[in-house]
Design a protein around this motif. Structure first.
Motif, PDB file in Angstrom:
ATOM      1  N   ALA A   1     105.079  77.893  87.512  1.00  0.00           N
ATOM      2  CA  ALA A   1     106.067  78.943  87.236  1.00  0.00           C
ATOM      3  C   ALA A   1     106.366  79.750  88.479  1.00  0.00           C
ATOM      4  O   ALA A   1     107.480  80.250  88.657  1.00  0.00           O
ATOM      5  CB  ALA A   1     105.569  79.868  86.136  1.00  0.00           C
TER       6      ALA A   1
ATOM      7  N   ARG B   1     106.215  76.378  77.847  1.00  0.00           N
ATOM      8  CA  ARG B   1     105.034  76.784  78.607  1.00  0.00           C
ATOM      9  C   ARG B   1     103.876  75.912  78.154  1.00  0.00           C
ATOM     10  O   ARG B   1     103.633  75.759  76.936  1.00  0.00           O
ATOM     11  CB  ARG B   1     104.725  78.262  78.362  1.00  0.00           C
TER      12      ARG B   1
ATOM     13  N   TRP C   1     109.190  80.569  84.387  1.00  0.00           N
ATOM     14  CA  TRP C   1     109.050  80.779  82.951  1.00  0.00           C
ATOM     15  C   TRP C   1     109.922  81.947  82.497  1.00  0.00           C
ATOM     16  O   TRP C   1     110.669  81.848  81.514  1.00  0.00           O
ATOM     17  CB  TRP C   1     107.593  81.021  82.580  1.00  0.00           C
ATOM     18  N   GLU C   2     109.841  83.054  83.221  1.00  0.00           N
ATOM     19  CA  GLU C   2     110.663  84.209  82.876  1.00  0.00           C
ATOM     20  C   GLU C   2     112.150  83.888  83.024  1.00  0.00           C
ATOM     21  O   GLU C   2     112.975  84.346  82.222  1.00  0.00           O
ATOM     22  CB  GLU C   2     110.296  85.408  83.749  1.00  0.00           C
TER      23      GLU C   2
ATOM     24  N   TYR D   1     112.512  73.174  77.533  1.00  0.00           N
ATOM     25  CA  TYR D   1     111.382  73.603  78.350  1.00  0.00           C
ATOM     26  C   TYR D   1     110.288  74.149  77.435  1.00  0.00           C
ATOM     27  O   TYR D   1     110.523  74.449  76.258  1.00  0.00           O
ATOM     28  CB  TYR D   1     111.815  74.696  79.334  1.00  0.00           C
TER      29      TYR D   1
ATOM     30  N   ASP E   1     109.734  83.752  88.989  1.00  0.00           N
ATOM     31  CA  ASP E   1     108.965  83.167  87.894  1.00  0.00           C
ATOM     32  C   ASP E   1     109.866  82.275  87.041  1.00  0.00           C
ATOM     33  O   ASP E   1     110.771  82.763  86.353  1.00  0.00           O
ATOM     34  CB  ASP E   1     108.368  84.298  87.035  1.00  0.00           C
TER      35      ASP E   1
ATOM     36  N   ARG F   1     113.635  80.866  82.684  1.00  0.00           N
ATOM     37  CA  ARG F   1     114.062  80.016  81.570  1.00  0.00           C
ATOM     38  C   ARG F   1     114.203  80.843  80.285  1.00  0.00           C
ATOM     39  O   ARG F   1     115.180  80.702  79.541  1.00  0.00           O
ATOM     40  CB  ARG F   1     113.034  78.893  81.360  1.00  0.00           C
ATOM     41  N   ARG F   2     113.216  81.683  80.034  1.00  0.00           N
ATOM     42  CA  ARG F   2     113.237  82.486  78.819  1.00  0.00           C
ATOM     43  C   ARG F   2     114.456  83.405  78.786  1.00  0.00           C
ATOM     44  O   ARG F   2     115.140  83.502  77.768  1.00  0.00           O
ATOM     45  CB  ARG F   2     111.939  83.308  78.740  1.00  0.00           C
TER      46      ARG F   2
ATOM     47  N   LEU G   1     104.804  74.977  83.535  1.00  0.00           N
ATOM     48  CA  LEU G   1     106.035  74.836  82.774  1.00  0.00           C
ATOM     49  C   LEU G   1     106.395  73.358  82.662  1.00  0.00           C
ATOM     50  O   LEU G   1     106.338  72.612  83.644  1.00  0.00           O
ATOM     51  CB  LEU G   1     107.154  75.587  83.500  1.00  0.00           C
TER      52      LEU G   1
ATOM     53  N   THR H   1     100.555  79.632  85.661  1.00  0.00           N
ATOM     54  CA  THR H   1     101.395  79.368  84.497  1.00  0.00           C
ATOM     55  C   THR H   1     102.137  78.070  84.763  1.00  0.00           C
ATOM     56  O   THR H   1     102.814  77.928  85.790  1.00  0.00           O
ATOM     57  CB  THR H   1     102.393  80.503  84.258  1.00  0.00           C
TER      58      THR H   1
ATOM     59  N   GLU I   1     109.530  70.743  81.652  1.00  0.00           N
ATOM     60  CA  GLU I   1     110.980  70.670  81.462  1.00  0.00           C
ATOM     61  C   GLU I   1     111.378  69.224  81.219  1.00  0.00           C
ATOM     62  O   GLU I   1     110.747  68.291  81.724  1.00  0.00           O
ATOM     63  CB  GLU I   1     111.723  71.196  82.700  1.00  0.00           C
TER      64      GLU I   1
END
Length: 420
Positions: A158, A135, A117-118, A133, A115, A120-121, A192, A190, A194
């Motif tokens: 994502a 969401r 998103w996960e 980045y 994932d 990057r976070r 994303l 999801t 960037e």
């Protein structure tokens, strides 16, 4: 008098550990080859008996990566279960962890390769270098992110993207909004956004980490993409300052440790004009940009992955030669009439130093069919541009020949001369 037969004490056979790998593609195939050298047999979960890995290992469980019964069967008696790709659902993994299956890497680490998103976070939380980045859910989200980055925006899904799939570079705001709207509304994805990084070259750092915490990092690799697919990988990355290479290796090892990764971790990186680095992607398995290690290193990524997931001491990752280039053999737009076997004959006649690794796949345009590794002579130097260019050119010529049965420099395989 005849000599009495000698009697030897019984030898206790030591059972070697068993690793299972979910997925039957070329990464599993090459991992199986490494397992043979270690005295093991890799068990694979493969969609069918004709997949790359299923062709060469006798221990195959037929099933999809979403089939819990197939994975449960493969895990029976396995010391560790690992991955040929990242697409196994977390819900399935969680159920099997409850049953005692030893996944390496653990599902909670694998999530960050599944994932974006996960990923990057979490990397941002660590203070690791990532591009701006966000969401994206609504048209207003897209418009705000577009404005913040002056329209220099990449849109990604994502989950599920690979080899250029699930990645868009919209030219206008309305196009970006349409991509996100379709992803969110039509496919429940999801999405994303960037910053479109103004990179100079693309790099990857491959590291390995064992459950006990031992780590190792290969020399940093430079990759060249073609239509979203890695076409060439070169190691060590030419013209890369030593300080930047060390920084990249340290970053890879730090990410592996902080995320709890076991096995091979690949960190794809962008090198910016000021020699700073930004993280692009993570992969927790052997990786296309590490195929050169088969012939260029003392310990390949495939052997190291097995060592790591079994918690063996890791192997030496020193290079055997000053420079190695891998070039992918991609299916040609039109499949040649010349057989692959005949192409191999001509390749070896011209470049006896080329190491050919084929995946047992049928030919179709753009498909990864195999790769060629060319190791530079021992008397060369990575600091010599002519040496680097010669090794790179040989690898590219060899890979294109295997793809299209055509020598890009006009070489005639029958006369052994160039046609001007």
């Amino acid at each position: 008098m005849p000599t009495a037969p000698r009697h030897y004490p019984p030898v206790t056979e030591r059972i070697m550990p068993k690793v299972a790998m979910i997925g039957g593609g070329q990464l599993a195939r090459m991992t199986a080859q490494a397992a043979i050298e270690l005295g093991q047999t890799l068990r694979v979960v493969s969609p069918g008996p004709t997949e790359s890995a299923a062709q060469i290992t006798p221990d195959v469980v037929v099933g999809e990566h979403t089939d819990i019964e197939a994975i449960r069967k493969a895990a029976e008696g396995a010391d560790a279960v690992t991955f040929d790709h990242e697409h196994v659902p977390q819900e399935l993994l969680a159920e099997l962890v409850k049953e005692g299956v030893n996944f390496q890497p653990r599902p909670e680490a694998l999530l960050y390769a599944q994932d974006k998103w996960e990923m990057r976070r979490r990397l941002d939380e660590m203070g690791a270098p990532v591009p701006p980045y966000a969401r994206l859910t609504t048209d207003d989200d897209v418009a705000a992110f577009w404005e913040q980055n002056n329209g220099e925006v990449i849109i990604k899904t994502a989950r599920g993207g690979y080899d250029g799939h699930g990645v868009w570079a919209p030219k206008i705001l309305e196009e970006a909004q349409d991509i996100v709207r379709k992803g969110v509304t039509d496919h429940d994805m999801t999405m994303l956004g960037e910053w479109k990084v103004p990179w100079v070259v693309e790099l990857s750092v491959l590291v390995a980490r064992s459950p006990e915490g031992q780590g190792a990092a290969w020399p940093v690799t430079q990759s060249i993409q073609k239509d979203g697919i890695c076409a060439v990988a070169m190691a060590p990355a030419p013209d890369l300052p030593e300080s930047v290479a060390v920084k990249a290796q340290q970053l890879g090892l730090r990410i592996a440790q902080e995320l709890g990764v076991t096995g091979v971790l690949t960190v794809e990186l962008f090198l910016l004009p000021d020699h700073s680095l930004l993280i692009n992607e993570l992969a927790m398995r052997p990786h296309n940009t590490g195929h050169w290690t088969q012939d260029g290193c003392i310990t390949s990524q495939f052997e190291q992955h097995l060592r790591a997931v079994l918690d063996y001491p890791l192997g030496d990752v020193s290079m055997r030669v000053p420079f190695t280039v891998m070039a992918n053999v991609l299916g040609a737009p039109v499949t040649p009439t010349m057989t692959m076997d005949e192409r191999a004959h001509h390749l070896f006649a011209r470049f006896p130093n080329a190491k050919l690794h084929m995946y047992g796949k049928g030919e179709r345009p753009g498909r990864k069919l195999g790769h060629v590794n060319v190791c530079g002579p021992l008397d060369g130097s990575i600091s010599d541009p002519a040496y680097v260019a010669r090794v790179k050119r040989e690898a590219e010529l060899a890979a294109h020949w295997m793809s299209a049965a055509e020598w890009l420099d006009g070489w005639d395989p029958h006369t052994g001369q160039k046609n001007d």
